[in-house]
Design an enzyme around this catalytic site. Sequence first.
Site, PDB file in Angstrom:
ATOM      1  N   ASN A 111      13.659 -81.027  66.913  1.00  0.00           N
ATOM      2  CA  ASN A 111      13.312 -79.607  66.779  1.00  0.00           C
ATOM      3  C   ASN A 111      12.996 -79.284  65.324  1.00  0.00           C
ATOM      4  O   ASN A 111      13.555 -79.861  64.399  1.00  0.00           O
ATOM      5  CB  ASN A 111      14.444 -78.717  67.311  1.00  0.00           C
ATOM      6  CG  ASN A 111      15.434 -78.315  66.235  1.00  0.00           C
ATOM      7  OD1 ASN A 111      15.191 -77.357  65.498  1.00  0.00           O
ATOM      8  ND2 ASN A 111      16.527 -79.071  66.122  1.00  0.00           N
ATOM      9  N   PHE A 115      15.327 -71.666  62.212  1.00  0.00           N
ATOM     10  CA  PHE A 115      16.184 -70.458  62.249  1.00  0.00           C
ATOM     11  C   PHE A 115      15.444 -69.246  62.809  1.00  0.00           C
ATOM     12  O   PHE A 115      15.475 -68.150  62.237  1.00  0.00           O
ATOM     13  CB  PHE A 115      16.722 -70.103  60.856  1.00  0.00           C
ATOM     14  CG  PHE A 115      17.694 -71.083  60.249  1.00  0.00           C
ATOM     15  CD1 PHE A 115      18.265 -72.105  60.993  1.00  0.00           C
ATOM     16  CD2 PHE A 115      18.060 -70.969  58.899  1.00  0.00           C
ATOM     17  CE1 PHE A 115      19.173 -73.004  60.423  1.00  0.00           C
ATOM     18  CE2 PHE A 115      18.963 -71.853  58.318  1.00  0.00           C
ATOM     19  CZ  PHE A 115      19.507 -72.877  59.092  1.00  0.00           C
ATOM     20  N   SER A 175      20.499 -77.703  57.769  1.00  0.00           N
ATOM     21  CA  SER A 175      19.321 -77.758  58.636  1.00  0.00           C
ATOM     22  C   SER A 175      18.165 -78.373  57.864  1.00  0.00           C
ATOM     23  O   SER A 175      17.900 -77.977  56.724  1.00  0.00           O
ATOM     24  CB  SER A 175      18.913 -76.364  59.103  1.00  0.00           C
ATOM     25  OG  SER A 175      17.616 -76.436  59.685  1.00  0.00           O
ATOM     26  N   ASN A 177      15.148 -77.888  58.651  1.00  0.00           N
ATOM     27  CA  ASN A 177      13.950 -77.110  58.956  1.00  0.00           C
ATOM     28  C   ASN A 177      13.770 -75.866  58.107  1.00  0.00           C
ATOM     29  O   ASN A 177      12.874 -75.075  58.366  1.00  0.00           O
ATOM     30  CB  ASN A 177      13.951 -76.736  60.448  1.00  0.00           C
ATOM     31  CG  ASN A 177      13.977 -77.983  61.308  1.00  0.00           C
ATOM     32  OD1 ASN A 177      13.232 -78.919  61.051  1.00  0.00           O
ATOM     33  ND2 ASN A 177      14.854 -78.009  62.299  1.00  0.00           N
ATOM     34  N   THR A 178      14.631 -75.666  57.120  1.00  0.00           N
ATOM     35  CA  THR A 178      14.444 -74.598  56.136  1.00  0.00           C
ATOM     36  C   THR A 178      14.318 -75.293  54.795  1.00  0.00           C
ATOM     37  O   THR A 178      15.250 -75.970  54.353  1.00  0.00           O
ATOM     38  CB  THR A 178      15.646 -73.629  56.143  1.00  0.00           C
ATOM     39  OG1 THR A 178      15.683 -72.983  57.422  1.00  0.00           O
ATOM     40  CG2 THR A 178      15.526 -72.580  55.054  1.00  0.00           C
ATOM     41  N   LYS A 217      28.953 -76.948  57.484  1.00  0.00           N
ATOM     42  CA  LYS A 217      28.272 -77.928  58.343  1.00  0.00           C
ATOM     43  C   LYS A 217      27.349 -78.799  57.505  1.00  0.00           C
ATOM     44  O   LYS A 217      26.495 -78.284  56.769  1.00  0.00           O
ATOM     45  CB  LYS A 217      27.475 -77.214  59.430  1.00  0.00           C
ATOM     46  CG  LYS A 217      26.832 -78.169  60.418  1.00  0.00           C
ATOM     47  CD  LYS A 217      26.455 -77.464  61.688  1.00  0.00           C
ATOM     48  CE  LYS A 217      25.764 -78.387  62.666  1.00  0.00           C
ATOM     49  NZ  LYS A 217      25.399 -77.673  63.894  1.00  0.00           N
ATOM     50  N   ASN A 246      24.817 -82.094  61.479  1.00  0.00           N
ATOM     51  CA  ASN A 246      23.577 -81.480  61.942  1.00  0.00           C
ATOM     52  C   ASN A 246      22.620 -82.591  62.428  1.00  0.00           C
ATOM     53  O   ASN A 246      23.021 -83.747  62.547  1.00  0.00           O
ATOM     54  CB  ASN A 246      22.960 -80.662  60.793  1.00  0.00           C
ATOM     55  CG  ASN A 246      22.267 -79.404  61.292  1.00  0.00           C
ATOM     56  OD1 ASN A 246      21.457 -79.488  62.214  1.00  0.00           O
ATOM     57  ND2 ASN A 246      22.575 -78.267  60.702  1.00  0.00           N
ATOM     58  N   GLY A 268      20.877 -85.908  69.678  1.00  0.00           N
ATOM     59  CA  GLY A 268      21.100 -86.658  70.912  1.00  0.00           C
ATOM     60  C   GLY A 268      21.523 -88.092  70.644  1.00  0.00           C
ATOM     61  O   GLY A 268      21.970 -88.440  69.546  1.00  0.00           O
ATOM     62  N   TYR A 318      25.379 -80.219  72.154  1.00  0.00           N
ATOM     63  CA  TYR A 318      24.124 -79.491  72.355  1.00  0.00           C
ATOM     64  C   TYR A 318      23.201 -80.340  73.234  1.00  0.00           C
ATOM     65  O   TYR A 318      23.046 -80.086  74.425  1.00  0.00           O
ATOM     66  CB  TYR A 318      23.460 -79.127  71.021  1.00  0.00           C
ATOM     67  CG  TYR A 318      22.244 -78.214  71.174  1.00  0.00           C
ATOM     68  CD1 TYR A 318      21.447 -78.231  72.317  1.00  0.00           C
ATOM     69  CD2 TYR A 318      21.884 -77.303  70.178  1.00  0.00           C
ATOM     70  CE1 TYR A 318      20.360 -77.392  72.469  1.00  0.00           C
ATOM     71  CE2 TYR A 318      20.788 -76.455  70.324  1.00  0.00           C
ATOM     72  CZ  TYR A 318      20.035 -76.518  71.475  1.00  0.00           C
ATOM     73  OH  TYR A 318      18.954 -75.682  71.619  1.00  0.00           O
TER      74      TYR A 318
HETATM   75  C1  LIG Z   1      17.022 -77.175  69.413  1.00  0.00           C
HETATM   76  C2  LIG Z   1      18.156 -77.266  68.417  1.00  0.00           C
HETATM   77  C3  LIG Z   1      18.393 -76.198  67.560  1.00  0.00           C
HETATM   78  C4  LIG Z   1      19.447 -76.274  66.633  1.00  0.00           C
HETATM   79  N1  LIG Z   1      19.689 -75.208  65.811  1.00  0.00           N
HETATM   80  C5  LIG Z   1      20.756 -75.250  64.967  1.00  0.00           C
HETATM   81  C6  LIG Z   1      21.087 -74.135  64.161  1.00  0.00           C
HETATM   82  O1  LIG Z   1      20.448 -73.085  64.221  1.00  0.00           O
HETATM   83  N2  LIG Z   1      22.149 -74.238  63.323  1.00  0.00           N
HETATM   84  C7  LIG Z   1      22.925 -75.382  63.243  1.00  0.00           C
HETATM   85  O2  LIG Z   1      23.889 -75.415  62.483  1.00  0.00           O
HETATM   86  N3  LIG Z   1      22.639 -76.453  64.018  1.00  0.00           N
HETATM   87  C8  LIG Z   1      21.586 -76.399  64.870  1.00  0.00           C
HETATM   88  N4  LIG Z   1      21.307 -77.491  65.658  1.00  0.00           N
HETATM   89  C9  LIG Z   1      22.124 -78.726  65.496  1.00  0.00           C
HETATM   90  C10 LIG Z   1      23.196 -78.833  66.541  1.00  0.00           C
HETATM   91  O3  LIG Z   1      24.149 -77.797  66.404  1.00  0.00           O
HETATM   92  C11 LIG Z   1      23.920 -80.190  66.403  1.00  0.00           C
HETATM   93  O4  LIG Z   1      24.549 -80.241  65.139  1.00  0.00           O
HETATM   94  C12 LIG Z   1      22.980 -81.380  66.523  1.00  0.00           C
HETATM   95  O5  LIG Z   1      21.982 -81.148  67.487  1.00  0.00           O
HETATM   96  C13 LIG Z   1      23.725 -82.663  66.890  1.00  0.00           C
HETATM   97  O6  LIG Z   1      24.392 -82.527  68.122  1.00  0.00           O
HETATM   98  P1  LIG Z   1      23.772 -83.035  69.529  1.00  0.00           P
HETATM   99  O7  LIG Z   1      23.288 -84.429  69.326  1.00  0.00           O
HETATM  100  O8  LIG Z   1      24.897 -82.903  70.515  1.00  0.00           O
HETATM  101  O9  LIG Z   1      22.643 -82.098  69.846  1.00  0.00           O
HETATM  102  C14 LIG Z   1      20.250 -77.438  66.586  1.00  0.00           C
HETATM  103  C15 LIG Z   1      19.996 -78.494  67.455  1.00  0.00           C
HETATM  104  C16 LIG Z   1      18.974 -78.421  68.362  1.00  0.00           C
HETATM  105  C17 LIG Z   1      18.717 -79.581  69.293  1.00  0.00           C
END
Ligand SMILES: Cc1cc2nc3c(=O)[nH]c(=O)nc-3n(C[C@H](O)[C@H](O)[C@H](O)COP(=O)(O)O)c2cc1C
Length: 341
Positions: A111, A115, A175, A177-178, A217, A246, A268, A318
């Site tokens: 992704n 934000f 993140s 992405n910022t 985080k 993250n 994932g 997530y």
């Molecule tokens: C689509 C998407 C959007 C996310 N947005 C945020 C976010 O806004 N803030 C944040 O701290 N982490 C964000 N994350 C990171 C997740 O909270 C998590 O740290 C990361 O995906 C690893 O966990 P997972 O493998 O179980 O998804 C996002 C992850 C995904 C997939």
Amino acid sequence: MLYPFLRPALFALDPERAHAFALAALDVAASTGLARLAAPRLAPDPVRVMGIDFPNRVGLAAGLDKDAAHLAGLASLGFGFLEAGTVTPRPQPGNPKPRLFRLPEAGALINRLGFNNGGVARYVANVRASGYRGILGCNIGRNAATPNERAVDDYLACLAAVAPVASYVTVNVSSPNTKGLRDLQSEAALDALLARVVEARDDLVQKHGRALPLAIKIAPDLEPDAIHGIARVLVARRVDAAIATNTTIAREAVASLPHGGETGGLSGRPLFARSTDIVRTLARALDGALPIIGVGGILSGEDAREKLASGAALVQLYTGLVYRGPTLVAECVRALAHCGR
Ligand SMILES: Cc1cc2nc3c(=O)[nH]c(=O)nc-3n(C[C@H](O)[C@H](O)[C@H](O)COP(=O)(O)O)c2cc1C
């Protein structure tokens, strides 16, 4: 239960549409009482972390409910806590679409949402309207247009706004992405940021007369030296928890797959080993000074156990929810029951 039948229909949709559709369906289930009927029966597995009593160790990771607009439905899945956000002071649209990609062969997502959110005022109004009474982590960030030199102003604005509704607040400096956000993880920048945030938190605790734990985080793309630097700051500033991790900017595991080259954060299964390594390194560096919330690539109860074995006190999910559906929550809660850390 139902999810294996629903998944092909959801996966036939564009990922962001599927996301909105699934959350809308969950809202309907919550408002009609269906969600409560279908909710998993889970024995309580209470644990005290950051001074908070959690009903179980399995939480929703940030990003799935950026505006805290679906708390009641999400709570019905059996989570011990929900983290909503990342929220920024002002509303912002995020990056241009498409910005969310499935990599089903890898059990992964990429992704670069950036934000996208409706701003902190709306977020707080949503929490208040939700009726949700469980544990809520409020994950805060800075607007894309705010330079790092003024990032602290955004964090302080969000902190003050969410303080009345938050069980704990997560300062998101990880993140990908910022632009520039992750630079706030350097030892000097993090220390300067946290000095101000912790001071403001202490004032809010006085003002509201209740505790407000702070979590930070961090990214998975950190060398051991950087992790030790972060640990030193977290201990010195008496932060209450670290959330690791993250999404990653690494691509080795998925480079050859469709969408594998997309810019953004990978989450994932391919993230599991890397983020679990970070938990391990951080746990060694912190030596029990503060707890770790382990997140990254948990797709089974066994994965959740490994996060705990590596040093995490709580876990978050997530991407696993996208691939396994809501049963993953109950599976993880049961796998971690009475792990006794
Ligand atoms: C689509 C998407 C959007 C996310 N947005 C945020 C976010 O806004 N803030 C944040 O701290 N982490 C964000 N994350 C990171 C997740 O909270 C998590 O740290 C990361 O995906 C690893 O966990 P997972 O493998 O179980 O998804 C996002 C992850 C995904 C997939």
